[in-house]
Write a protein that holds these residues in place. Structure first.
Motif, PDB file in Angstrom:
ATOM      1  N   ARG A  48       0.977  -1.326  -0.088  1.00 20.34           N
ATOM      2  CA  ARG A  48       0.149  -0.078  -0.076  1.00 20.34           C
ATOM      3  C   ARG A  48       0.987   1.235   0.014  1.00 20.34           C
ATOM      4  O   ARG A  48       1.767   1.339   0.955  1.00 20.34           O
ATOM      5  CB  ARG A  48      -0.836  -0.057   1.218  1.00 20.34           C
ATOM      6  N   GLU A  49       0.600   2.164  -1.012  1.00 18.47           N
ATOM      7  CA  GLU A  49       1.379   3.478  -0.897  1.00 18.47           C
ATOM      8  C   GLU A  49       0.801   4.126   0.309  1.00 18.47           C
ATOM      9  O   GLU A  49      -0.413   4.641   0.208  1.00 18.47           O
ATOM     10  CB  GLU A  49       1.190   4.074  -2.301  1.00 18.47           C
ATOM     11  N   LEU A  92      -8.141  -8.350   2.991  1.00 17.65           N
ATOM     12  CA  LEU A  92      -9.152  -7.768   2.481  1.00 17.65           C
ATOM     13  C   LEU A  92      -9.322  -5.916   2.586  1.00 17.65           C
ATOM     14  O   LEU A  92      -9.635  -5.347   1.910  1.00 17.65           O
ATOM     15  CB  LEU A  92     -10.306  -7.984   3.581  1.00 17.65           C
ATOM     16  N   LEU A  93      -8.428  -5.615   3.696  1.00 20.60           N
ATOM     17  CA  LEU A  93      -7.937  -4.335   3.661  1.00 20.60           C
ATOM     18  C   LEU A  93      -7.259  -3.469   2.812  1.00 20.60           C
ATOM     19  O   LEU A  93      -7.572  -2.443   2.134  1.00 20.60           O
ATOM     20  CB  LEU A  93      -7.534  -3.914   5.279  1.00 20.60           C
ATOM     21  N   VAL A 149     -11.176   8.508   1.334  1.00 23.43           N
ATOM     22  CA  VAL A 149     -11.422   8.059   2.630  1.00 23.43           C
ATOM     23  C   VAL A 149     -11.147   6.665   2.772  1.00 23.43           C
ATOM     24  O   VAL A 149     -10.496   6.187   4.126  1.00 23.43           O
ATOM     25  CB  VAL A 149     -13.116   8.402   2.971  1.00 23.43           C
ATOM     26  N   LEU A 150     -11.603   5.679   2.090  1.00 27.10           N
ATOM     27  CA  LEU A 150     -11.132   4.189   1.955  1.00 27.10           C
ATOM     28  C   LEU A 150      -9.510   3.954   2.380  1.00 27.10           C
ATOM     29  O   LEU A 150      -9.421   3.177   3.094  1.00 27.10           O
ATOM     30  CB  LEU A 150     -11.839   3.567   0.818  1.00 27.10           C
ATOM     31  N   PRO A 151      -8.899   4.617   1.427  1.00 26.95           N
ATOM     32  CA  PRO A 151      -7.324   4.012   1.739  1.00 26.95           C
ATOM     33  C   PRO A 151      -6.915   4.629   2.975  1.00 26.95           C
ATOM     34  O   PRO A 151      -6.398   3.976   3.753  1.00 26.95           O
ATOM     35  CB  PRO A 151      -6.779   4.720   0.624  1.00 26.95           C
ATOM     36  N   ALA A 152      -7.339   5.797   3.572  1.00 26.22           N
ATOM     37  CA  ALA A 152      -6.811   6.384   4.756  1.00 26.22           C
ATOM     38  C   ALA A 152      -7.625   5.412   5.982  1.00 26.22           C
ATOM     39  O   ALA A 152      -6.651   5.055   6.736  1.00 26.22           O
ATOM     40  CB  ALA A 152      -7.313   7.823   4.846  1.00 26.22           C
ATOM     41  N   SER A 171      -4.406  10.834   7.496  1.00 27.28           N
ATOM     42  CA  SER A 171      -4.674  12.047   6.683  1.00 27.28           C
ATOM     43  C   SER A 171      -5.479  11.546   5.418  1.00 27.28           C
ATOM     44  O   SER A 171      -5.429  10.360   4.888  1.00 27.28           O
ATOM     45  CB  SER A 171      -3.245  12.527   6.109  1.00 27.28           C
ATOM     46  N   VAL A 172      -6.338  12.457   5.112  1.00 30.05           N
ATOM     47  CA  VAL A 172      -7.323  12.471   3.976  1.00 30.05           C
ATOM     48  C   VAL A 172      -7.360  13.667   3.087  1.00 30.05           C
ATOM     49  O   VAL A 172      -7.549  14.825   3.489  1.00 30.05           O
ATOM     50  CB  VAL A 172      -8.930  12.251   4.357  1.00 30.05           C
ATOM     51  N   THR A 173      -7.261  13.820   1.971  1.00 31.58           N
ATOM     52  CA  THR A 173      -6.838  14.675   0.928  1.00 31.58           C
ATOM     53  C   THR A 173      -7.871  14.608   0.043  1.00 31.58           C
ATOM     54  O   THR A 173      -8.154  13.631  -0.723  1.00 31.58           O
ATOM     55  CB  THR A 173      -5.490  14.758   0.265  1.00 31.58           C
ATOM     56  N   PHE A 174      -8.892  15.578  -0.097  1.00 29.36           N
ATOM     57  CA  PHE A 174      -9.955  15.640  -1.038  1.00 29.36           C
ATOM     58  C   PHE A 174      -9.523  16.504  -2.306  1.00 29.36           C
ATOM     59  O   PHE A 174      -8.890  17.700  -2.213  1.00 29.36           O
ATOM     60  CB  PHE A 174     -11.246  16.172  -0.651  1.00 29.36           C
ATOM     61  N   THR A 175      -9.863  16.091  -3.426  1.00 23.81           N
ATOM     62  CA  THR A 175      -9.681  16.855  -4.858  1.00 23.81           C
ATOM     63  C   THR A 175     -11.104  17.172  -5.049  1.00 23.81           C
ATOM     64  O   THR A 175     -12.134  16.352  -5.116  1.00 23.81           O
ATOM     65  CB  THR A 175      -8.845  16.129  -5.622  1.00 23.81           C
ATOM     66  N   GLY A 176     -11.183  18.563  -5.837  1.00 25.23           N
ATOM     67  CA  GLY A 176     -12.392  18.950  -6.302  1.00 25.23           C
ATOM     68  C   GLY A 176     -12.830  18.498  -7.582  1.00 25.23           C
ATOM     69  O   GLY A 176     -13.956  18.590  -7.966  1.00 25.23           O
TER      70      GLY A 176
END
Length: 206
Positions: A48-49, A92-93, A149-152, A171-176
């Protein structure tokens, strides 16, 4: 004088074939293969990166604990969290974000294929397509939220209770971009809905 449409049957078949192949590709590589990895039929996803705040430096006294958990973390800022022998829960994760993303993309492609098939009748401005575009827009919006959200969430679940938890901050980074695309598709669906309603009203007056 009538006008001839530039879009023909061959174009429609090519579009349907392209969407069908894309759905097949996503279904196989985005859903089936990760699921096969989870259940042990093929080699599972084991890396996982992740993002780390500083260069990865696991102290000597922690090395044994890290080895005991079967994890290694290598890289700076963008690092790779690798599992030597991931168990079922870890597999699974690791696969969950890809599988969920693949299923959402499959839904979008399936709906686009249904829209493309209405071109056979020469008219895409039908009520069903308005609803399909609305579902596509909502699906893209859900993907825009879940993709970071899921990867975090799954990464924190993977490292919880291990020395890696201190190395990998939550950390969670959202993009628009996807959010904007979702609202554009929703707006297009509303245009379709109003257009079909106006045409139905006009036909009723004839």
């Amino acid at each position: 004088m009538g006008t001839k449409s530039w879009w023909g049957r061959t174009d429609n078949r090519l579009l349907e074939a392209a969407l069908g192949l894309a759905a097949l590709f996503v279904g196989v590589f985005g859903v089936l293969l990760p699921v096969f990895g989870v259940v042990g039929l093929i080699d599972p996803v084991d890396t996982r990166e992740v993002k780390v705040e500083t260069a990865t430096r696991v102290p000597g006294e922690v090395t044994d604990a890290v080895a005991g958990h079967g994890m290694t973390l290598t890289g700076t800022h963008q690092a790779d969290l690798a599992f030597a022998h991931p168990d079922l829960n870890q597999r699974l994760l690791l696969a969950l974000p890809d599988v969920i993303g693949g299923l959402l993309l499959l839904l979008v492609l399936a709906l686009l294929l249904r829209v493309a098939k209405t071109l056979r009748d020469g008219d895409v401005f039908v009520p069903k397509n308005a609803r399909r575009l609305s579902v596509i827009g909502l699906t893209v919006l859900v993907h825009a939220v879940l993709s970071p959200v899921l990867p975090a969430f799954t990464t924190q679940a993977l490292v919880s209770g291990t020395p890696m938890a201190e190395q990998i901050p939550a950390s969670v980074t959202f993009t628009g971009e996807y959010v904007l695309l979702a609202f554009l598709i929703l707006a297009l669906g509303e245009v379709f809905r109003r257009g079909t309603k106006l045409r139905a009203d006009a036909d009723g007056l004839v």
